[in-house]
Design an enzyme around this catalytic site. Structure first.
Site, PDB file in Angstrom:
ATOM      1  NE  ARG A   1     -12.823 -26.531  33.113  1.00 12.38           N
ATOM      2  CZ  ARG A   1     -11.933 -27.224  32.444  1.00 12.38           C
ATOM      3  NH1 ARG A   1     -11.882 -28.404  32.092  1.00 12.38           N
ATOM      4  NH2 ARG A   1     -10.638 -26.799  32.561  1.00 12.38           N
TER       5      ARG A   1
ATOM      6  CG  ASP B   1     -37.251 -31.461  32.179  1.00 15.86           C
ATOM      7  OD1 ASP B   1     -37.358 -31.754  33.474  1.00 15.86           O
ATOM      8  OD2 ASP B   1     -37.099 -30.599  31.532  1.00 15.86           O
TER       9      ASP B   1
ATOM     10  CE  LYS C   1     -37.174 -24.315  37.664  1.00 14.73           C
ATOM     11  NZ  LYS C   1     -37.378 -24.931  36.293  1.00 14.73           N
TER      12      LYS C   1
ATOM     13  CE1 TYR D   1     -38.474 -23.516  32.443  1.00 17.78           C
ATOM     14  CE2 TYR D   1     -36.577 -24.068  30.869  1.00 17.78           C
ATOM     15  CZ  TYR D   1     -37.094 -23.203  31.828  1.00 17.78           C
ATOM     16  OH  TYR D   1     -36.366 -22.147  32.441  1.00 17.78           O
TER      17      TYR D   1
END
Ligand SMILES: *Cc1c(COP(=O)(O)O)cnc(C)c1O
Length: 390
Positions: free
Chosen positions: A55, A179, A204, A107
């Site tokens: 993790r 972003d 993306k 977004y």
């Protein structure tokens, strides 16, 4: 991050292929192995090879993080299970009572996270037109701790001035996150323009092949690295090693794909702009676009995203175009090698109330394109026949 001599001197394409990676020490494998493990054996308590539990860290993830950090010109990259997971880790580092100033054209999932998840926890957000500096300044409050910028914006492909907004934010002691999903570090490097954090949906363009979900934050601020590593360890939105491998394979061709995405989008925007059935075309590569000059200064090229409306503001006609393409697939998402067509009002931006969408200029009939890397003649012919059908 370890930096080799290549990483100090090489150019973008070379870094995209090599940064963060070296042949596997055990086997010489040129590709970073997929370390499909949850834990690592220690020689004695606390004596290990740099990884304790997956993790917290995994070598495949570490390679991806090094690659992304180098491409963004950051000291560190922190990979997440999704773009939304990356955004979430930043917001969770704030405190109840803090305020975020953000864009009214962003977004849909980011809007939903800010509004529906964090407002009930006492972190408020304002959404303003970030192309209007005075409007942004007016929205600042004494408790504003974070400025959240998206550029080009989604879905109206407006261009926001990262440097001027960063200067404004810093004058008020506010950190700036950009972003950079639409532009990618190949087209735009927000940290060099003054931002503190760069956020990606690697799903993306960075992954680039529509086969993996992922996110990342890149930063050179040691305090933010510490906060985000703490979030990874404590809240656990980590990407699996296979996903990191796929994303790392994607970034190797980022520069080549972006060149083609941009070249195709420029041709397609010209075609749409001249088409009698097309109303407005939103693409900063068009000389008449309000964001054109700023995009020329801030970006290497204009990107692969275009939005447009029809001359008739008629829902049935817009829906006919959306359903009438053969090369463009009707789907959410963007940034893959294949061209996609989408309807923000019912798909990507459905979580934003209609009145707010309309106020921000997002009409019900707006159509969004993610222009892929196919042959441009096929893309033009496809939209031409879809428009002929309405
Ligand atoms: C897709 C997207 C996100 C969210 O990323 P996921 O990987 O889907 O969680 C955030 N910002 C932008 C601009 C996006 O396009």
């Amino acid at each position: 991050m370890e930096s080799t001599s290549i990483e100090k001197t090489a150019r973008f394409g070379t870094l995209a292929v090599h940064a963060g990676q070296k042949p596997d020490a055990a086997t010489g494998a040129i590709m970073t192995p997929i370390f499909q493990t949850s834990t690592y054996v220690q020689e004695a308590p606390g004596v290990h090879k740099g990884h304790e539990y997956a993790r917290v860290s995994n070598p495949t993830r570490t390679a991806l993080e090094g690659n992304l950090a180098t491409l963004e010109g950051a000291a560190q990259g922190i990979a997440f299970a999704s773009g939304v997971g990356a955004t979430d880790a930043i917001v969770k580092s704030l405190r109840p009572g803090d305020h975020i100033v953000s864009s009214n054209d962003l977004y849909g999932g980011t809007y939903r996270l800010f509004r529906q998840v964090y407002e009930p926890f006492g972190i408020a957000s304002s959404f303003v037109d970030m192309t209007d500096l005075a409007a942004v300044e007016q929205a600042l409050r004494p408790e504003t701790k974070l400025m959240w910028i998206e550029t080009p914006t989604n879905p109206l492909i407006r261009v926001v001035d990262i440097r001027r907004l960063s200067d404004l934010a810093h004058a008020h002691g506010i950190d700036v996150a950009v972003d950079n999903t639409f532009a990618t570090p190949y087209l735009q490097q927000p940290l060099a323009l003054g931002a503190d954090l760069v956020v990606h949906s690697t799903t993306k363009y960075l992954g680039g092949h529509s086969d993996v979900i992922g996110g990342a934050v890149c930063t050179s601020h040691a305090d933010w690295v510490e906060k985000l590593r703490f979030q990874i360890k404590s809240t656990g939105a980590v990407p699996g090693p296979m996903d990191c491998f796929l994303t790392l394979r994607g970034t190797k061709t980022l520069h080549l794909r972006m060149e083609r995405h941009c070249a195709n989008a420029r041709r397609l925007a010209d075609f749409l702009d001249a088409h009698p059935k097309v109303g407005s075309v939103y693409y900063p590569g068009l000389p008449g676009d309000p964001g054109h000059e700023l995009a020329r200064a801030q970006m290497r090229d204009f990107g692969g995203m275009i939005s447009f409306t029809l001359t008739d503001d008629d829902m049935d006609k817009a829906l006919a175009v959306l359903s009438g393409t053969r090369v463009f697939s009707l789907a959410e998402s963007l940034g893959g090698v294949e061209s996609l067509i989408g309807h923000p009002a019912t798909m990507t931006h459905a979580s934003i109330p209609r009145e707010e969408r309309l106020a921000a200029g997002l009409s019900d009939t707006l159509i969004r394109l993610s222009v892929g890397i196919e042959d441009i003649e096929d893309l033009i012919e496809d939209l031409d026949q879809a428009l002929a059908g309405v």
